[in-house]
Structures are given as C-alpha cells and as structure tokens.
Design a protein around this motif. Sequence first.
Motif, PDB file in Angstrom:
ATOM      1  N   MET A  51       0.834  -1.204   0.000  1.00  0.00           N
ATOM      2  CA  MET A  51       0.000   0.000   0.000  1.00  0.00           C
ATOM      3  C   MET A  51       0.869   1.254   0.000  1.00  0.00           C
ATOM      4  O   MET A  51       0.561   2.249  -0.673  1.00  0.00           O
ATOM      5  CB  MET A  51      -0.933  -0.006   1.208  1.00  0.00           C
ATOM      6  N   ALA A  52       1.964   1.213   0.760  1.00  0.00           N
ATOM      7  CA  ALA A  52       2.869   2.361   0.829  1.00  0.00           C
ATOM      8  C   ALA A  52       3.521   2.612  -0.531  1.00  0.00           C
ATOM      9  O   ALA A  52       3.643   3.761  -0.982  1.00  0.00           O
ATOM     10  CB  ALA A  52       3.941   2.122   1.894  1.00  0.00           C
ATOM     11  N   ILE A  53       3.939   1.534  -1.209  1.00  0.00           N
ATOM     12  CA  ILE A  53       4.551   1.658  -2.529  1.00  0.00           C
ATOM     13  C   ILE A  53       3.548   2.210  -3.533  1.00  0.00           C
ATOM     14  O   ILE A  53       3.863   3.085  -4.336  1.00  0.00           O
ATOM     15  CB  ILE A  53       5.080   0.290  -3.004  1.00  0.00           C
ATOM     16  N   SER A  54       2.309   1.695  -3.487  1.00  0.00           N
ATOM     17  CA  SER A  54       1.264   2.163  -4.395  1.00  0.00           C
ATOM     18  C   SER A  54       0.973   3.643  -4.187  1.00  0.00           C
ATOM     19  O   SER A  54       0.827   4.400  -5.149  1.00  0.00           O
ATOM     20  CB  SER A  54      -0.014   1.348  -4.175  1.00  0.00           C
ATOM     21  N   ARG A  55       0.912   4.063  -2.929  1.00  0.00           N
ATOM     22  CA  ARG A  55       0.648   5.467  -2.631  1.00  0.00           C
ATOM     23  C   ARG A  55       1.773   6.364  -3.133  1.00  0.00           C
ATOM     24  O   ARG A  55       1.529   7.443  -3.692  1.00  0.00           O
ATOM     25  CB  ARG A  55       0.473   5.644  -1.113  1.00  0.00           C
ATOM     26  N   ARG A  56       3.015   5.911  -2.984  1.00  0.00           N
ATOM     27  CA  ARG A  56       4.155   6.701  -3.441  1.00  0.00           C
ATOM     28  C   ARG A  56       4.150   6.830  -4.965  1.00  0.00           C
ATOM     29  O   ARG A  56       4.425   7.899  -5.511  1.00  0.00           O
ATOM     30  CB  ARG A  56       5.465   6.068  -2.976  1.00  0.00           C
ATOM     31  N   LYS A  57       3.814   5.740  -5.672  1.00  0.00           N
ATOM     32  CA  LYS A  57       3.765   5.786  -7.128  1.00  0.00           C
ATOM     33  C   LYS A  57       2.687   6.747  -7.615  1.00  0.00           C
ATOM     34  O   LYS A  57       2.872   7.464  -8.597  1.00  0.00           O
ATOM     35  CB  LYS A  57       3.512   4.383  -7.687  1.00  0.00           C
ATOM     36  N   LYS A  58       1.561   6.760  -6.930  1.00  0.00           N
ATOM     37  CA  LYS A  58       0.481   7.676  -7.297  1.00  0.00           C
ATOM     38  C   LYS A  58       0.914   9.121  -7.107  1.00  0.00           C
ATOM     39  O   LYS A  58       0.643   9.987  -7.953  1.00  0.00           O
ATOM     40  CB  LYS A  58      -0.759   7.387  -6.459  1.00  0.00           C
ATOM     41  N   GLU A  59       1.601   9.393  -6.000  1.00  0.00           N
ATOM     42  CA  GLU A  59       2.078  10.749  -5.732  1.00  0.00           C
ATOM     43  C   GLU A  59       3.100  11.171  -6.785  1.00  0.00           C
ATOM     44  O   GLU A  59       3.101  12.330  -7.229  1.00  0.00           O
ATOM     45  CB  GLU A  59       2.702  10.805  -4.333  1.00  0.00           C
ATOM     46  N   GLU A  60       3.954  10.244  -7.195  1.00  0.00           N
ATOM     47  CA  GLU A  60       4.945  10.546  -8.223  1.00  0.00           C
ATOM     48  C   GLU A  60       4.273  10.848  -9.561  1.00  0.00           C
ATOM     49  O   GLU A  60       4.708  11.744 -10.297  1.00  0.00           O
ATOM     50  CB  GLU A  60       5.915   9.367  -8.376  1.00  0.00           C
ATOM     51  N   THR A  61       3.213  10.115  -9.880  1.00  0.00           N
ATOM     52  CA  THR A  61       2.485  10.349 -11.134  1.00  0.00           C
ATOM     53  C   THR A  61       1.821  11.714 -11.131  1.00  0.00           C
ATOM     54  O   THR A  61       1.877  12.453 -12.124  1.00  0.00           O
ATOM     55  CB  THR A  61       1.425   9.253 -11.360  1.00  0.00           C
ATOM     56  N   VAL A  62       1.191  12.068 -10.027  1.00  0.00           N
ATOM     57  CA  VAL A  62       0.547  13.386  -9.913  1.00  0.00           C
ATOM     58  C   VAL A  62       1.578  14.499 -10.088  1.00  0.00           C
ATOM     59  O   VAL A  62       1.343  15.477 -10.802  1.00  0.00           O
ATOM     60  CB  VAL A  62      -0.166  13.534  -8.553  1.00  0.00           C
ATOM     61  N   GLU A  63       2.729  14.345  -9.467  1.00  0.00           N
ATOM     62  CA  GLU A  63       3.785  15.343  -9.576  1.00  0.00           C
ATOM     63  C   GLU A  63       4.312  15.420 -11.007  1.00  0.00           C
ATOM     64  O   GLU A  63       4.593  16.509 -11.523  1.00  0.00           O
ATOM     65  CB  GLU A  63       4.929  14.988  -8.619  1.00  0.00           C
ATOM     66  N   LYS A  64       4.433  14.278 -11.663  1.00  0.00           N
ATOM     67  CA  LYS A  64       4.903  14.235 -13.051  1.00  0.00           C
ATOM     68  C   LYS A  64       3.942  14.985 -13.968  1.00  0.00           C
ATOM     69  O   LYS A  64       4.364  15.745 -14.844  1.00  0.00           O
ATOM     70  CB  LYS A  64       5.044  12.784 -13.500  1.00  0.00           C
ATOM     71  N   VAL A  65       2.645  14.771 -13.764  1.00  0.00           N
ATOM     72  CA  VAL A  65       1.631  15.461 -14.567  1.00  0.00           C
ATOM     73  C   VAL A  65       1.678  16.965 -14.304  1.00  0.00           C
ATOM     74  O   VAL A  65       1.602  17.773 -15.237  1.00  0.00           O
ATOM     75  CB  VAL A  65       0.225  14.906 -14.262  1.00  0.00           C
ATOM     76  N   LYS A  66       1.834  17.359 -13.057  1.00  0.00           N
ATOM     77  CA  LYS A  66       1.916  18.785 -12.709  1.00  0.00           C
ATOM     78  C   LYS A  66       3.090  19.454 -13.413  1.00  0.00           C
ATOM     79  O   LYS A  66       2.974  20.586 -13.905  1.00  0.00           O
ATOM     80  CB  LYS A  66       2.047  18.955 -11.196  1.00  0.00           C
ATOM     81  N   GLN A  67       4.218  18.770 -13.458  1.00  0.00           N
ATOM     82  CA  GLN A  67       5.395  19.319 -14.127  1.00  0.00           C
ATOM     83  C   GLN A  67       5.144  19.513 -15.612  1.00  0.00           C
ATOM     84  O   GLN A  67       5.574  20.511 -16.201  1.00  0.00           O
ATOM     85  CB  GLN A  67       6.594  18.396 -13.901  1.00  0.00           C
ATOM     86  N   GLN A  68       4.437  18.565 -16.226  1.00  0.00           N
ATOM     87  CA  GLN A  68       4.107  18.696 -17.642  1.00  0.00           C
ATOM     88  C   GLN A  68       3.160  19.873 -17.882  1.00  0.00           C
ATOM     89  O   GLN A  68       3.290  20.598 -18.871  1.00  0.00           O
ATOM     90  CB  GLN A  68       3.467  17.399 -18.156  1.00  0.00           C
ATOM     91  N   LEU A  69       2.225  20.058 -16.981  1.00  0.00           N
ATOM     92  CA  LEU A  69       1.237  21.130 -17.127  1.00  0.00           C
ATOM     93  C   LEU A  69       1.873  22.513 -17.080  1.00  0.00           C
ATOM     94  O   LEU A  69       1.390  23.448 -17.724  1.00  0.00           O
ATOM     95  CB  LEU A  69       0.181  21.018 -16.024  1.00  0.00           C
ATOM     96  N   GLU A  70       2.931  22.648 -16.315  1.00  0.00           N
ATOM     97  CA  GLU A  70       3.554  23.950 -16.107  1.00  0.00           C
ATOM     98  C   GLU A  70       4.014  24.607 -17.401  1.00  0.00           C
ATOM     99  O   GLU A  70       3.963  25.824 -17.537  1.00  0.00           O
ATOM    100  CB  GLU A  70       4.741  23.817 -15.147  1.00  0.00           C
ATOM    101  N   THR A  71       4.469  23.824 -18.350  1.00  0.00           N
ATOM    102  CA  THR A  71       5.006  24.400 -19.585  1.00  0.00           C
ATOM    103  C   THR A  71       4.207  23.984 -20.831  1.00  0.00           C
ATOM    104  O   THR A  71       4.700  24.101 -21.945  1.00  0.00           O
ATOM    105  CB  THR A  71       6.475  23.967 -19.769  1.00  0.00           C
ATOM    106  N   SER A  72       2.984  23.508 -20.630  1.00  0.00           N
ATOM    107  CA  SER A  72       2.166  23.073 -21.768  1.00  0.00           C
ATOM    108  C   SER A  72       1.333  24.221 -22.320  1.00  0.00           C
ATOM    109  O   SER A  72       0.828  25.052 -21.566  1.00  0.00           O
ATOM    110  CB  SER A  72       1.237  21.926 -21.343  1.00  0.00           C
TER     111      SER A  72
END
Length: 231
Positions: A51-72
Amino acid sequence: MAMAMEATLAASIANAGTLGASASEIWSPCCSRQRIQAAPMRRGSLLHVEMAISRRKKEETVEKVKQQLETSYLVAGVKYKGLTVQQMQNLRRSLPESTKLIVAKNTLVGKAIEGTKWEALKPCLKGMNAWLFVHTEEIPSALKPYRTFQKELKLEDNDFTGAVFEGKFYAPEEFKQLETMPTRADVYAKLLGVLKSPSSKVVGVLQAPARKLLLTLKAYVQKLEEEESKS
C-alpha cells in the motif's frame, strides 16, 4: 502419556486447518500456536508495504503530470483502449520532442489539474486516456502525428477525447479548429504582406524603421519555415 501428546497434536492440526495453516508447519504442540498466529502478521506487514509503494507511485504520477502542465500550451486526452504496448511505443517515437505522451489514471490527472487553469479538462476524465502534453505554440504540427497514426492503423474509435487550449475546452468534434490554426510563420507572413502593401500607411509613417522591421520579419519567417520543413 504418548497417547495424550498424540491427541493434542491431532487437535492442533485440526485447528490449524481451520485457520489456514498447513499441517507441515506444526511440528509440536508447544509451537503450533505461535506459527499459526505469525502467518497473518507477515501477510499484514506485506500488505502495508504494498500500500505504501502504491501510494508513493500515485504521488509521483501526480507530480509528473503537474510538471508537464507547467510548460504546456495544450493538453489533450487520447482514447488508447485496445492499443498494444508496441503501438504506444511507435506513437511516442512519432511525436516531436516538444510533445509528450503519458498514460495516467483519470483520478490522478484530476488531482493534478485541481485548482489550475487546466480544470477545464474535467470532461475528459472518463474512460481509458493517454495524455498528450504539447510544449509548443505550433499546435497543428503537434497534433498531426497522432492523426497520421490513427489513419494508418484505422483507429476510428481511438479518437481524441477532448483538449484544453488557452483555458478553453475543445470537444472531439471541435478539433478541426485546433488542427487548422495558422502557424507562427503564417501569422508573420500575413503581417509582412500587410506592411509591404502599397496601401499600408504604416510604411509611409515609419519610413526607415519600417524597412528595418520588414527585414527582421522576413528573416524570422524564413527561419520558421526552415524549422517546419525539418520537423
């Protein structure tokens, strides 16, 4: 005495079967209870780690999407249901460097766009989406590779699910507007034509500064045209 111990061991094995343990795990009455109780604890610890690993992966995905949004400049959803891994890899390779394709769950993308200008993308948050992040103002050239990919593989059902450009949501049937937008080269070429026109009062008023502006615009248009021919 021996008969009593055998009876106790048999009872322990019967209890172990009820709790899900195997008879081979119970080798004596004194330790059978410890082994039976230890197994659920190990499973619980493993579940906690997963569960901890799954939660961390989800947080990483959200952060990755946010980074893409910044310069899109534009973000579009693409229905990718039924596409193979190889097809997705081929699609990624066909995209220009300024365009990124990311597969992310709708719920995670929803968290990433919350409170931003990209919230207009919410109508796309259903079904199986891959997300196209366009980091250039040249929108038509960024969308064209997917259209080519779609036509070559006859993927009529795998259309765009929507897009957001300059804060406005574009439904699939409105994509023609995005795909036929004039490029920067087109815009500057038209401006150059207006300034060079004999009827333009701008040239008469600005004289020498106007000629310098014309030369600058002409050089810039040529540069953009060269870049487009290479892409």
